[in-house]
Scaffold this active site. Structure first.
Site, PDB file in Angstrom:
ATOM      1  NE  ARG A  38      74.979 -12.597  44.057  1.00 20.38           N
ATOM      2  CZ  ARG A  38      74.032 -12.083  44.480  1.00 20.38           C
ATOM      3  NH1 ARG A  38      73.060 -12.712  44.789  1.00 20.38           N
ATOM      4  NH2 ARG A  38      74.486 -11.142  45.854  1.00 20.38           N
ATOM      5  CE  LYS A  90      77.701  -3.283  22.985  1.00 17.63           C
ATOM      6  NZ  LYS A  90      78.052  -2.394  21.888  1.00 17.63           N
ATOM      7  CD  GLU A 100      70.931   2.706  14.001  1.00 15.93           C
ATOM      8  OE1 GLU A 100      72.382   1.216  13.534  1.00 15.93           O
ATOM      9  OE2 GLU A 100      71.867   2.623  14.995  1.00 15.93           O
ATOM     10  CE  LYS A 124      72.690  -5.690  17.786  1.00 12.32           C
ATOM     11  NZ  LYS A 124      72.511  -4.841  18.289  1.00 12.32           N
ATOM     12  CD  GLU A 130      81.643  -4.021  21.464  1.00 13.30           C
ATOM     13  OE1 GLU A 130      82.200  -3.524  21.925  1.00 13.30           O
ATOM     14  OE2 GLU A 130      80.288  -3.651  20.672  1.00 13.30           O
ATOM     15  NE  ARG A 159      77.311  -6.603  19.819  1.00 10.54           N
ATOM     16  CZ  ARG A 159      76.293  -7.309  21.121  1.00 10.54           C
ATOM     17  NH1 ARG A 159      76.345  -8.139  21.993  1.00 10.54           N
ATOM     18  NH2 ARG A 159      75.000  -6.665  20.898  1.00 10.54           N
ATOM     19  CG  ASN A 204      80.299   0.384  16.979  1.00 16.12           C
ATOM     20  OD1 ASN A 204      79.015   0.718  17.316  1.00 16.12           O
ATOM     21  ND2 ASN A 204      80.964   0.042  18.434  1.00 16.12           N
ATOM     22  CG  HIS A 240      76.522   3.935  15.867  1.00 19.30           C
ATOM     23  ND1 HIS A 240      76.685   3.864  14.226  1.00 19.30           N
ATOM     24  CD2 HIS A 240      75.846   3.657  16.762  1.00 19.30           C
ATOM     25  CE1 HIS A 240      75.326   2.861  14.016  1.00 19.30           C
ATOM     26  NE2 HIS A 240      75.137   3.022  15.650  1.00 19.30           N
ATOM     27  CG  HIS A 257      77.827   7.575  19.485  1.00 18.93           C
ATOM     28  ND1 HIS A 257      78.807   6.227  19.693  1.00 18.93           N
ATOM     29  CD2 HIS A 257      76.352   7.329  19.303  1.00 18.93           C
ATOM     30  CE1 HIS A 257      77.751   5.200  19.579  1.00 18.93           C
ATOM     31  NE2 HIS A 257      76.814   6.125  19.742  1.00 18.93           N
ATOM     32  CG  HIS A 310      71.537   6.616  17.026  1.00 19.77           C
ATOM     33  ND1 HIS A 310      72.316   6.897  17.425  1.00 19.77           N
ATOM     34  CD2 HIS A 310      71.125   4.880  16.853  1.00 19.77           C
ATOM     35  CE1 HIS A 310      73.086   5.905  17.818  1.00 19.77           C
ATOM     36  NE2 HIS A 310      72.941   5.087  17.063  1.00 19.77           N
TER      37      HIS A 310
HETATM   38  N1  LIG Z   1      71.370  -2.049  23.357  1.00 14.99           N
HETATM   39  C1  LIG Z   1      71.990  -1.804  22.083  1.00 14.99           C
HETATM   40  O1  LIG Z   1      72.104  -2.573  21.176  1.00 14.99           O
HETATM   41  C2  LIG Z   1      70.827  -0.413  21.647  1.00 14.99           C
HETATM   42  C3  LIG Z   1      71.368   0.102  19.954  1.00 14.99           C
HETATM   43  C4  LIG Z   1      70.905   1.317  19.354  1.00 14.99           C
HETATM   44  C5  LIG Z   1      70.492   1.801  20.098  1.00 14.99           C
HETATM   45  N2  LIG Z   1      70.691   1.457  21.407  1.00 14.99           N
HETATM   46  C6  LIG Z   1      69.690   2.717  22.150  1.00 14.99           C
HETATM   47  O2  LIG Z   1      68.415   2.758  21.672  1.00 14.99           O
HETATM   48  C7  LIG Z   1      68.163   4.178  21.916  1.00 14.99           C
HETATM   49  C8  LIG Z   1      67.284   5.142  21.201  1.00 14.99           C
HETATM   50  O3  LIG Z   1      66.001   3.668  20.287  1.00 14.99           O
HETATM   51  P1  LIG Z   1      65.330   4.005  19.720  1.00 14.99           P
HETATM   52  O4  LIG Z   1      65.644   5.205  18.675  1.00 14.99           O
HETATM   53  O5  LIG Z   1      64.119   2.761  19.975  1.00 14.99           O
HETATM   54  O6  LIG Z   1      64.256   5.623  20.829  1.00 14.99           O
HETATM   55  P2  LIG Z   1      62.841   5.554  21.806  1.00 14.99           P
HETATM   56  O7  LIG Z   1      63.034   4.378  22.731  1.00 14.99           O
HETATM   57  O8  LIG Z   1      63.681   6.424  23.051  1.00 14.99           O
HETATM   58  O9  LIG Z   1      62.062   5.684  21.368  1.00 14.99           O
HETATM   59  C9  LIG Z   1      61.471   6.735  20.745  1.00 14.99           C
HETATM   60  C10 LIG Z   1      60.384   7.162  21.134  1.00 14.99           C
HETATM   61  O10 LIG Z   1      58.871   6.349  20.079  1.00 14.99           O
HETATM   62  C11 LIG Z   1      57.578   6.436  20.782  1.00 14.99           C
HETATM   63  N3  LIG Z   1      57.736   4.539  20.360  1.00 14.99           N
HETATM   64  C12 LIG Z   1      57.880   3.436  20.805  1.00 14.99           C
HETATM   65  N4  LIG Z   1      57.427   2.843  19.731  1.00 14.99           N
HETATM   66  C13 LIG Z   1      56.755   3.358  19.434  1.00 14.99           C
HETATM   67  C14 LIG Z   1      54.843   3.154  18.048  1.00 14.99           C
HETATM   68  N5  LIG Z   1      55.608   1.929  17.817  1.00 14.99           N
HETATM   69  N6  LIG Z   1      54.450   3.909  17.729  1.00 14.99           N
HETATM   70  C15 LIG Z   1      54.520   5.321  18.853  1.00 14.99           C
HETATM   71  N7  LIG Z   1      55.443   5.611  19.499  1.00 14.99           N
HETATM   72  C16 LIG Z   1      56.368   4.920  19.720  1.00 14.99           C
HETATM   73  C17 LIG Z   1      58.722   5.803  22.225  1.00 14.99           C
HETATM   74  O11 LIG Z   1      58.037   6.236  23.526  1.00 14.99           O
HETATM   75  C18 LIG Z   1      59.878   6.962  22.022  1.00 14.99           C
HETATM   76  O12 LIG Z   1      59.349   8.454  22.966  1.00 14.99           O
HETATM   77  C19 LIG Z   1      68.978   5.076  22.705  1.00 14.99           C
HETATM   78  O13 LIG Z   1      68.860   4.989  24.103  1.00 14.99           O
HETATM   79  C20 LIG Z   1      69.976   4.053  22.037  1.00 14.99           C
HETATM   80  O14 LIG Z   1      71.011   4.086  22.969  1.00 14.99           O
HETATM   81  C21 LIG Z   1      70.226   0.549  21.779  1.00 14.99           C
HETATM   82 ZN   LIG Z   2      72.872   2.852  15.956  1.00 12.23          ZN
END
Ligand SMILES: NC(=O)c1ccc[n+]([C@@H]2O[C@H](COP(=O)([O-])OP(=O)(O)OC[C@H]3O[C@@H](n4cnc5c(N)ncnc54)[C@H](O)[C@@H]3O)[C@@H](O)[C@H]2O)c1
Ligand SMILES: [Zn+2]
Length: 376
Positions: free
Chosen positions: A125, A147, A189, A231, A241, A246, A250, A253, A257, A270
């Protein structure tokens, strides 16, 4: 080279925490965890690539500060945000006898952050966790705000929880190993933040575009800091939200999306999809008379200056994309809630956009000029 660590509070009463942004501070994580009174047992959750690059420095730092460290490594990429990975983490937590005071260190991009955060939110939990973001997207966006979640095989991000970390510890020097396409993706972003609330950042971006693509540049830290503060401020005022604030995060997006999902998350990163989505949102706003041409051009300049796309790279079926928007609409209670720009630094929410305008704008976005159109 280590640089000054900049610290930003996220004030959420008992769930408050700090975002620390620096360069070369990864190896000081152990000290920091001790200072915030973390439990003895810590599990690093990370992905293959990140573990091979930064695993040792982080685990050494924790161990040399007296922590009992275990590690779970998931595969690189979006597939890791799955029930299977969650079970693997739970197995490891049980095997290592984690209890309520133990903690998780989410070391990696947004995928690892969302997954490890959700594991922390649900194991017993809720146990503590810290975010150590290593992509630009994670440093400016996903590691902040609590999130967390995983994907269901039929829909992205549908299983999750709001659960704040105890700390966000960002080291900009980790971005030096990130592929340039991922840096650009994170910059989408950054542009989003600029358009929703920072006109000065809108001016700074095109002027410093090449510096921002260079991970060792000091301007990048300044930009990360500004985005985090935007942020943090939004999350402080609308953590779950429940208001209209918040959801402004988006921006870009809605179409973004739909485009990602229509192209099975492989064709566009993305950020690329969000860049195209921001162009769509601005064009919609122009067509319904709530912004002007200068705004649309200024945003286009920002997007182009960092090498992000403003339309799809080849024609895609715009009706299918609009259908995808309708599918998302169903999930969101029957209405598409558009985030549209009024001017640089100001957006508003509306459900009142004629379908014909959406169809026309989507058609323009997906049929780039100068390319032969032949879709059925
Ligand atoms: N929680 C939130 O508020 C929120 C907001 C935006 C996006 N997201 C989520 O984030 C995810 C996308 O995240 P992302 O763009 O960071 O992609 P990711 O986490 O898939 O990372 C991209 C790639 O880069 C590699 N990598 C990471 N750091 C590295 C580094 N320093 N050097 C070399 N390689 C590295 C990773 O292993 C991966 O293969 C999605 O699932 C999306 O839904 C969440
Ligand atoms: Zn985003």
């Amino acid at each position: 080279m280590a640089s000054l660590l900049r610290r930003l509070p996220v004030s959420l009463g008992p769930r408050s925490y700090e975002i620390a942004i620096g360069r070369g501070n990864l190896g000081r994580l152990g000290q920091e965890l001790k200072a915030i009174d973390s439990g003895l047992k810590q599990m690093i959750v990370t992905s293959n690539t990140v573990w091979s690059l930064y695993g040792k420095i982080v685990s050494d730092s924790l161990e040399s500060n007296g922590f009992d460290v275990s590690v779970t490594i998931v595969r690189d990429g979006e597939e890791a945000k799955s029930f299977q990975s969650l079970l693997t983490i739970f197995d490891m937590l049980l095997e290592n006898e984690f209890e309520r005071r133990s903690g998780i260190v989410a070391l990696g991009g947004g995928v690892v952050g969302d997954l490890a955060g959700f594991a922390a939110a649900t194991f017993m939990r809720g146990i503590r966790y810290v975010q150590v973001p290593t992509t630009l997207l994670a440093q400016v966006d996903s590691s902040i705000g609590g999130k967390t979640g995983i994907n269901h095989p039929r829909a992205k991000n549908v299983v999750g929880a709001f659960y704040q970390p105890r700390l966000v510890w960002a080291d900009a020097s980790t971005l030096s190993t990130l592929p340039e396409r991922e840096i650009r993706s994170g910059l989408a972003e950054v542009i989003k933040y600029a358009v929703i609330s920072d006109p000065a950042l809108c001016r700074l971006l095109p002027e410093n575009a090449s510096d921002l693509l260079n991970a060792s540049n000091e301007t990048l830290i300044e930009v990360i800091y500004r985005c985090c503060s935007i942020k943090a401020h939004i999350v402080e005022r609308d953590e779950k939200e429940q208001h209209d604030l918040r959801p402004t995060l988006n921006y870009g997006h809605t179409i973004g999306h739909a485009l990602e999902s229509l192209t099975n998350y492989v064709e566009y990163t993305h950020g690329e999809a969000v860049a195209i989505g921001m162009m769509g949102a601005a064009q919609i706003s122009l067509e319904i008379g709530t912004t002007n041409r200068d705004m649309v051009h200024a945003q286009e300049d920002m997007i182009r200056s960092v090498g992000l796309p403003t339309t799809t790279s080849h024609p895609i079926n715009s009706e299918e994309l609009t259908r995808q928007l309708q599918k998302d609409k169903k999930r969101l209670g029957g209405r598409v809630r558009w985030v549209l720009p009024r001017k640089l630094g100001e957006v508003f929410l509306t459900e009142d956009v004629p379908e014909s305008v959406v169809q026309r704008v989507v058609n323009d976005l997906t049929h780039p000029k100068g390319i032969e159109v032949n879709c059925t």
